[in-house]
Scaffold this active site. Structure first.
Site, PDB file in Angstrom:
ATOM      1  N   THR A  22       8.981   2.114  19.460  1.00 43.94           N
ATOM      2  CA  THR A  22       8.621   2.801  18.607  1.00 43.94           C
ATOM      3  C   THR A  22       9.207   4.167  19.147  1.00 43.94           C
ATOM      4  OG1 THR A  22       7.144   1.639  17.845  1.00 43.94           O
ATOM      5  CG2 THR A  22       7.358   3.853  16.696  1.00 43.94           C
ATOM      6  N   GLU A  88       4.785  10.261  21.834  1.00 43.99           N
ATOM      7  CA  GLU A  88       4.829   9.112  22.569  1.00 43.99           C
ATOM      8  C   GLU A  88       6.148   9.188  23.606  1.00 43.99           C
ATOM      9  OE1 GLU A  88       4.213   6.575  24.493  1.00 43.99           O
ATOM     10  OE2 GLU A  88       3.712   5.044  23.099  1.00 43.99           O
ATOM     11  N   ASP A  90       9.789   8.787  24.603  1.00 40.13           N
ATOM     12  CA  ASP A  90      11.109   8.530  24.088  1.00 40.13           C
ATOM     13  C   ASP A  90      11.723   7.421  24.625  1.00 40.13           C
ATOM     14  OD1 ASP A  90      13.431   8.453  22.754  1.00 40.13           O
ATOM     15  OD2 ASP A  90      13.729  10.620  22.857  1.00 40.13           O
ATOM     16  N   TYR A  91      11.978   6.389  23.928  1.00 39.96           N
ATOM     17  CA  TYR A  91      12.440   5.027  24.286  1.00 39.96           C
ATOM     18  C   TYR A  91      13.975   4.934  24.124  1.00 39.96           C
ATOM     19  CZ  TYR A  91       8.203   2.790  25.449  1.00 39.96           C
ATOM     20  OH  TYR A  91       6.893   2.209  25.897  1.00 39.96           O
ATOM     21  N   ARG A 115      10.095  -0.476  31.096  1.00 38.14           N
ATOM     22  CA  ARG A 115       8.810  -0.631  30.517  1.00 38.14           C
ATOM     23  C   ARG A 115       7.573  -0.324  31.584  1.00 38.14           C
ATOM     24  NH1 ARG A 115       6.880  -5.151  26.874  1.00 38.14           N
ATOM     25  NH2 ARG A 115       5.503  -3.176  26.069  1.00 38.14           N
ATOM     26  N   HIS A 158      -0.980   8.834  22.020  1.00 38.05           N
ATOM     27  CA  HIS A 158      -0.262   7.589  22.170  1.00 38.05           C
ATOM     28  C   HIS A 158      -0.327   6.896  23.435  1.00 38.05           C
ATOM     29  CE1 HIS A 158       2.034   8.737  18.512  1.00 38.05           C
ATOM     30  NE2 HIS A 158       1.943   9.949  18.986  1.00 38.05           N
TER      31      HIS A 158
END
Length: 206
Positions: A22, A88, A90-91, A115, A158
């Site tokens: 997300t 959160e 940033d992916y 991860r 988050h």
């Protein structure tokens, strides 16, 4: 003086449910997420917690969690400060990918590194170290001084922005914090010493 800091990870989001990365994508809560936020508010109310100010991120899943909690506490008029510093992690290029599909595309080992390593970012995104580099200065200048001045502070954010905070508050290493799992919608209660170290900690899980 009661130096109270309460951290809450947002309730389950629509993309948590779908097992998607997300990050900064702005998705809402599921019915389960709203129920988790309501339970968090009920737990805090039952134990008599009251707050002077609340902080949240620039993303609605955290903001909505906070709003539900404050509603349960009868504190709808509490000052709320929103800032993307608490967003959160940033992916990057992983954002929107199903976690299983990402493992197929990039390989299980590589996705695990992205991860669960402290300082290896996914393509175009942030590592936990990068996330901490924006969260911690904000904590030091905006949140911590209020707590140390005796204000009772609630933070709804988050998993990874809160991991960065917990790493600082508890004095954990990068290796230690990446192993810490944070349940959605569960308050973590800290009472701090005047130097900002932990005097007392309580996790309201279970």
């Amino acid at each position: 003086m009661d130096r109270l800091l309460v951290l809450v990870r947002h309730g389950q989001s629509e993309w948590n449910l779908k097992n998607l990365f997300t990050g900064w994508h702005d998705v809402g809560l599921t019915d389960t997420g709203r129920a988790e936020a309501k339970k968090a508010g009920e737990l805090l109310k039952a134990d008599g917690y009251k707050f002077d100010v609340a902080f949240t991120s620039d993303l609605k899943r955290a903001q909505d969690t906070l709003k539900i909690i404050l509603g349960e506490l009868g504190a709808d008029n509490l000052p709320v400060i929103k800032d993307q510093a608490l967003n959160e992690r940033d992916y990057g290029d992983l954002t929107g990918l199903n976690k299983d599909d990402a493992r197929e595309k990039f390989g299980e080992d590589q996705v695990h590194i992205w991860r669960r390593s402290f300082d290896v970012p996914p393509p175009g995104g942030e590592s936990l170290k990068d996330t901490a580099a924006r969260v911690l200065p904000y904590y030091e200048t905006e949140i911590k001084p209020k707590v140390l001045a005796g204000e009772k502070v609630l933070v709804a954010a988050h998993g990874n922005s809160l991991r960065a905070l917990i790493m600082e508050i508890e004095g954990l290493s990068g290796e230690e914090i990446i192993k810490r799992e944070l349940a959605t919608g569960v308050p973590i209660i800290y009472r701090l010493n005047k130097d900002g170290s932990v005097a007392e900690k309580k996790d309201m899980a279970g």
